[in-house]
Design a protein around this motif. Structure first.
Motif, PDB file in Angstrom:
ATOM      1  N   GLU A 231      26.516  37.734  38.940  1.00 29.81           N
ATOM      2  CA  GLU A 231      26.557  38.248  37.578  1.00 29.81           C
ATOM      3  C   GLU A 231      26.265  39.737  37.603  1.00 29.81           C
ATOM      4  OE1 GLU A 231      23.883  35.957  35.245  1.00 29.81           O
ATOM      5  OE2 GLU A 231      25.185  34.187  35.201  1.00 29.81           O
ATOM      6  N   VAL A 232      27.082  40.512  36.886  1.00 31.85           N
ATOM      7  CA  VAL A 232      26.984  41.967  36.909  1.00 31.85           C
ATOM      8  C   VAL A 232      26.974  42.488  35.476  1.00 31.85           C
ATOM      9  CG1 VAL A 232      28.081  44.104  37.652  1.00 31.85           C
ATOM     10  CG2 VAL A 232      28.186  42.082  39.120  1.00 31.85           C
ATOM     11  N   ASN A 233      26.005  43.322  35.172  1.00 29.48           N
ATOM     12  CA  ASN A 233      25.958  43.999  33.877  1.00 29.48           C
ATOM     13  C   ASN A 233      27.192  44.891  33.762  1.00 29.48           C
ATOM     14  OD1 ASN A 233      25.400  45.622  31.654  1.00 29.48           O
ATOM     15  ND2 ASN A 233      23.264  45.948  32.196  1.00 29.48           N
ATOM     16  N   GLU A 234      27.934  44.751  32.657  1.00 26.83           N
ATOM     17  CA  GLU A 234      29.169  45.521  32.519  1.00 26.83           C
ATOM     18  C   GLU A 234      28.919  47.026  32.532  1.00 26.83           C
ATOM     19  OE1 GLU A 234      31.297  44.978  28.909  1.00 26.83           O
ATOM     20  OE2 GLU A 234      29.630  45.562  27.625  1.00 26.83           O
ATOM     21  N   ALA A 235      27.677  47.444  32.236  1.00 21.46           N
ATOM     22  CA  ALA A 235      27.353  48.865  32.240  1.00 21.46           C
ATOM     23  C   ALA A 235      27.061  49.396  33.639  1.00 21.46           C
ATOM     24  CB  ALA A 235      26.152  49.132  31.329  1.00 21.46           C
ATOM     25  N   ASN A 236      26.929  48.503  34.609  1.00 22.05           N
ATOM     26  CA  ASN A 236      26.609  48.909  35.977  1.00 22.05           C
ATOM     27  C   ASN A 236      27.908  49.175  36.731  1.00 22.05           C
ATOM     28  OD1 ASN A 236      25.770  49.152  38.660  1.00 22.05           O
ATOM     29  ND2 ASN A 236      24.129  47.643  38.421  1.00 22.05           N
ATOM     30  N   GLU A 237      28.363  50.400  36.673  1.00 22.00           N
ATOM     31  CA  GLU A 237      29.651  50.747  37.267  1.00 22.00           C
ATOM     32  C   GLU A 237      29.650  50.591  38.781  1.00 22.00           C
ATOM     33  OE1 GLU A 237      30.652  54.641  35.935  1.00 22.00           O
ATOM     34  OE2 GLU A 237      30.888  54.041  33.833  1.00 22.00           O
ATOM     35  N   ALA A 238      28.530  50.917  39.425  1.00 22.89           N
ATOM     36  CA  ALA A 238      28.468  50.818  40.888  1.00 22.89           C
ATOM     37  C   ALA A 238      28.593  49.364  41.335  1.00 22.89           C
ATOM     38  CB  ALA A 238      27.160  51.425  41.390  1.00 22.89           C
ATOM     39  N   ALA A 239      27.882  48.452  40.667  1.00 26.57           N
ATOM     40  CA  ALA A 239      27.951  47.042  41.040  1.00 26.57           C
ATOM     41  C   ALA A 239      29.333  46.468  40.748  1.00 26.57           C
ATOM     42  CB  ALA A 239      26.877  46.252  40.300  1.00 26.57           C
ATOM     43  N   THR A 240      29.919  46.874  39.630  1.00 24.59           N
ATOM     44  CA  THR A 240      31.269  46.409  39.300  1.00 24.59           C
ATOM     45  C   THR A 240      32.260  46.842  40.370  1.00 24.59           C
ATOM     46  OG1 THR A 240      30.816  46.454  36.924  1.00 24.59           O
ATOM     47  CG2 THR A 240      33.121  46.550  37.599  1.00 24.59           C
ATOM     48  N   ALA A 241      32.169  48.099  40.787  1.00 23.15           N
ATOM     49  CA  ALA A 241      33.069  48.612  41.826  1.00 23.15           C
ATOM     50  C   ALA A 241      32.837  47.904  43.147  1.00 23.15           C
ATOM     51  CB  ALA A 241      32.867  50.117  41.989  1.00 23.15           C
ATOM     52  N   LEU A 242      31.587  47.594  43.468  1.00 24.70           N
ATOM     53  CA  LEU A 242      31.266  46.917  44.724  1.00 24.70           C
ATOM     54  C   LEU A 242      31.939  45.552  44.777  1.00 24.70           C
ATOM     55  CD1 LEU A 242      29.675  46.475  47.363  1.00 24.70           C
ATOM     56  CD2 LEU A 242      27.730  45.745  45.950  1.00 24.70           C
ATOM     57  N   PHE A 243      31.781  44.747  43.739  1.00 26.15           N
ATOM     58  CA  PHE A 243      32.325  43.388  43.772  1.00 26.15           C
ATOM     59  C   PHE A 243      33.844  43.373  43.635  1.00 26.15           C
ATOM     60  CE2 PHE A 243      27.903  42.245  43.039  1.00 26.15           C
ATOM     61  CZ  PHE A 243      27.780  41.140  43.871  1.00 26.15           C
ATOM     62  N   GLU A 244      34.364  44.202  42.746  1.00 33.30           N
ATOM     63  CA  GLU A 244      35.816  44.203  42.603  1.00 33.30           C
ATOM     64  C   GLU A 244      36.490  44.800  43.826  1.00 33.30           C
ATOM     65  OE1 GLU A 244      36.852  45.918  38.835  1.00 33.30           O
ATOM     66  OE2 GLU A 244      35.956  44.242  37.709  1.00 33.30           O
ATOM     67  N   GLY A 245      35.765  45.639  44.554  1.00 36.40           N
ATOM     68  CA  GLY A 245      36.302  46.243  45.775  1.00 36.40           C
ATOM     69  C   GLY A 245      36.428  45.278  46.937  1.00 36.40           C
ATOM     70  N   ILE A 246      35.784  44.112  46.855  1.00 37.36           N
ATOM     71  CA  ILE A 246      35.910  43.110  47.920  1.00 37.36           C
ATOM     72  C   ILE A 246      36.712  41.898  47.448  1.00 37.36           C
ATOM     73  CG2 ILE A 246      33.767  43.848  49.010  1.00 37.36           C
ATOM     74  CD1 ILE A 246      32.478  41.267  47.872  1.00 37.36           C
ATOM     75  N   GLY A 247      37.386  42.046  46.321  1.00 41.77           N
ATOM     76  CA  GLY A 247      38.277  40.985  45.860  1.00 41.77           C
ATOM     77  C   GLY A 247      37.664  39.979  44.913  1.00 41.77           C
ATOM     78  N   ALA A 248      36.467  40.235  44.409  1.00 45.99           N
ATOM     79  CA  ALA A 248      35.862  39.315  43.448  1.00 45.99           C
ATOM     80  C   ALA A 248      36.622  39.404  42.120  1.00 45.99           C
ATOM     81  CB  ALA A 248      34.394  39.658  43.230  1.00 45.99           C
ATOM     82  N   ARG A 249      36.692  38.287  41.415  1.00 46.93           N
ATOM     83  CA  ARG A 249      37.405  38.271  40.137  1.00 46.93           C
ATOM     84  C   ARG A 249      36.483  37.788  39.021  1.00 46.93           C
ATOM     85  NH1 ARG A 249      38.788  33.096  38.834  1.00 46.93           N
ATOM     86  NH2 ARG A 249      38.765  31.554  40.525  1.00 46.93           N
ATOM     87  N   ARG A 250      36.689  38.325  37.843  1.00 51.56           N
ATOM     88  CA  ARG A 250      35.903  37.926  36.685  1.00 51.56           C
ATOM     89  C   ARG A 250      36.313  36.529  36.233  1.00 51.56           C
ATOM     90  NH1 ARG A 250      35.979  43.476  32.995  1.00 51.56           N
ATOM     91  NH2 ARG A 250      34.899  44.810  34.519  1.00 51.56           N
ATOM     92  N   ALA A 251      35.316  35.678  35.992  1.00 53.37           N
ATOM     93  CA  ALA A 251      35.595  34.309  35.584  1.00 53.37           C
ATOM     94  C   ALA A 251      35.058  33.994  34.201  1.00 53.37           C
ATOM     95  CB  ALA A 251      34.997  33.328  36.600  1.00 53.37           C
ATOM     96  N   ASN A 252      34.005  34.674  33.802  1.00 52.38           N
ATOM     97  CA  ASN A 252      33.363  34.355  32.531  1.00 52.38           C
ATOM     98  C   ASN A 252      32.457  35.517  32.156  1.00 52.38           C
ATOM     99  OD1 ASN A 252      32.691  32.907  30.287  1.00 52.38           O
ATOM    100  ND2 ASN A 252      31.465  31.351  31.330  1.00 52.38           N
ATOM    101  N   SER A 253      31.904  35.459  30.960  1.00 50.46           N
ATOM    102  CA  SER A 253      30.941  36.476  30.559  1.00 50.46           C
ATOM    103  C   SER A 253      29.888  35.858  29.654  1.00 50.46           C
ATOM    104  CB  SER A 253      31.630  37.648  29.841  1.00 50.46           C
ATOM    105  OG  SER A 253      32.274  37.198  28.666  1.00 50.46           O
ATOM    106  N   THR A 254      28.691  36.406  29.731  1.00 51.71           N
ATOM    107  CA  THR A 254      27.612  36.008  28.840  1.00 51.71           C
ATOM    108  C   THR A 254      27.100  37.251  28.128  1.00 51.71           C
ATOM    109  OG1 THR A 254      25.931  36.269  30.577  1.00 51.71           O
ATOM    110  CG2 THR A 254      26.889  34.074  30.298  1.00 51.71           C
ATOM    111  N   VAL A 255      26.569  37.045  26.931  1.00 51.13           N
ATOM    112  CA  VAL A 255      25.994  38.167  26.197  1.00 51.13           C
ATOM    113  C   VAL A 255      24.548  37.863  25.876  1.00 51.13           C
ATOM    114  CG1 VAL A 255      28.153  39.017  25.222  1.00 51.13           C
ATOM    115  CG2 VAL A 255      26.886  37.250  24.016  1.00 51.13           C
ATOM    116  N   GLU A 256      23.723  38.896  25.947  1.00 50.34           N
ATOM    117  CA  GLU A 256      22.341  38.786  25.493  1.00 50.34           C
ATOM    118  C   GLU A 256      22.278  39.393  24.106  1.00 50.34           C
ATOM    119  OE1 GLU A 256      18.038  40.872  26.219  1.00 50.34           O
ATOM    120  OE2 GLU A 256      19.355  40.661  27.966  1.00 50.34           O
ATOM    121  N   LEU A 257      21.785  38.622  23.163  1.00 51.85           N
ATOM    122  CA  LEU A 257      21.585  39.107  21.801  1.00 51.85           C
ATOM    123  C   LEU A 257      20.105  39.332  21.552  1.00 51.85           C
ATOM    124  CD1 LEU A 257      23.963  36.637  21.600  1.00 51.85           C
ATOM    125  CD2 LEU A 257      24.212  37.769  19.391  1.00 51.85           C
ATOM    126  N   MET A 258      19.803  40.223  20.628  1.00 48.25           N
ATOM    127  CA  MET A 258      18.409  40.621  20.421  1.00 48.25           C
ATOM    128  C   MET A 258      18.171  40.959  18.953  1.00 48.25           C
ATOM    129  SD  MET A 258      16.515  43.807  22.316  1.00 48.25           S
ATOM    130  CE  MET A 258      14.807  44.213  22.035  1.00 48.25           C
TER     131      MET A 258
END
Length: 263
Positions: free
Chosen positions: A232-259
């Motif tokens: 699970e990767v915070n959509e605001a974390n650009e470095a983590a998003t690039a890391l996972f998508e750079g090795i072929g990971a694909r988005r499957a679902n999303s969750t939101v935290e409400l407050m």
């Protein structure tokens, strides 16, 4: 025990606070829903409501929110539009979104393991406890000083007074010059391992240590016959998003935290 009877709307139910963090809705003596407020080890209060009718959800949420101080949180699968809209009707707003990734383990897909010169990986279950806990404290302090620990994935939020490590056997570490400089936590959830946390000391970042640590761990899973992991990767974390998508990971679902914060 506090009970409130609702006669307006459909159906009419009695809301009872049966415990400090637990409410239930009764319709003519039959359980129609329940609500719970859970305090996590980091002090944040997370809410949940299970009800069979929209109006019962709204009544439970209203009673619970009226009784509890802010801030209050909940986490919702973004595909569950009914639940998401229910919490928004109750006054909570989306604070953050996390993408769930399906992560391949096959090195033919992820690419070769490349570590900076002098960096090695100690696989999960083999790290020394003392240096591992010290690295965890360093990483936690760096996160607190930058984005704040509350921005970490929900799975790693619970923490002890001294560190966030509960089971040292779940951590692989990157070592440079005899010093622990990066860590990765992998949790076996049924037959789908979850990459729960990847972190590298601030002074050792942007050199490929996180990628090498991740690929090393995925390679071990692949040799064990496990084709995919999740993360699970915070959509605001650009470095983590690039890391996972750079090795072929694909988005499957999303969750939101409400407050809800401020009343």
């Amino acid at each position: 025990m506090d009970t409130v009877r609702f006669t307006a709307g459909e159906p009419a139910v009695s809301i009872t606070r049966v415990e400090p963090g637990l409410w239930q809705a009764l319709d003519d003596g039959r359980l129609a829903g329940r609500a719970e407020a859970t305090t996590r080890p980091d002090g944040r209060v997370f809410l949940s409501v299970d009800a069979w009718h929209r109006s019962v959800f709204d009544q439970l949420a209203r009673e619970m929110l009226a009784a509890l101080p802010d801030p209050l949180h909940t986490v919702v699968d973004e595909t569950d539009r009914e639940l998401l809209e229910g919490w928004q009707r109750a006054g909570l707003t989306v604070r953050r979104r996390e993408w769930e990734y399906v992560v391949p383990t096959d090195p033919h897909v992820t690419g070769p393991i490349v570590l900076p010169p002098g960096v090695t990986v100690v696989p999960a279950g083999s790290a020394d406890e003392g240096p591992l806990r010290e690295l965890d404290r360093v990483v936690r302090a760096e996160v607190e000083a930058s984005v704040g620990w509350s921005e970490m994935p929900a799975e790693v939020l619970p923490r002890l007074a001294d560190d966030t490590i509960v089971d040292t056997s779940k951590y692989a570490v990157a070592v440079e010059d005899g010093e622990y400089v990066g860590l990765l936590r992998v949790v076996q959830v049924t037959r789908l391992p979850r990459i729960g946390l990847i972190a590298v000391r601030a002074d050792r970042q942007r050199r490929g240590i996180a990628r090498g640590l991740l690929l090393n761990t995925l390679g071990i899973l692949h040799r064990a016959g496990i084709p995919t992991a999740s993360a699970e990767v915070n959509e605001a974390n650009e470095a983590a998003t690039a890391l996972f998508e750079g090795i072929g990971a694909r988005r499957a679902n999303s969750t939101v935290e409400l407050m809800r914060n401020g009343r």
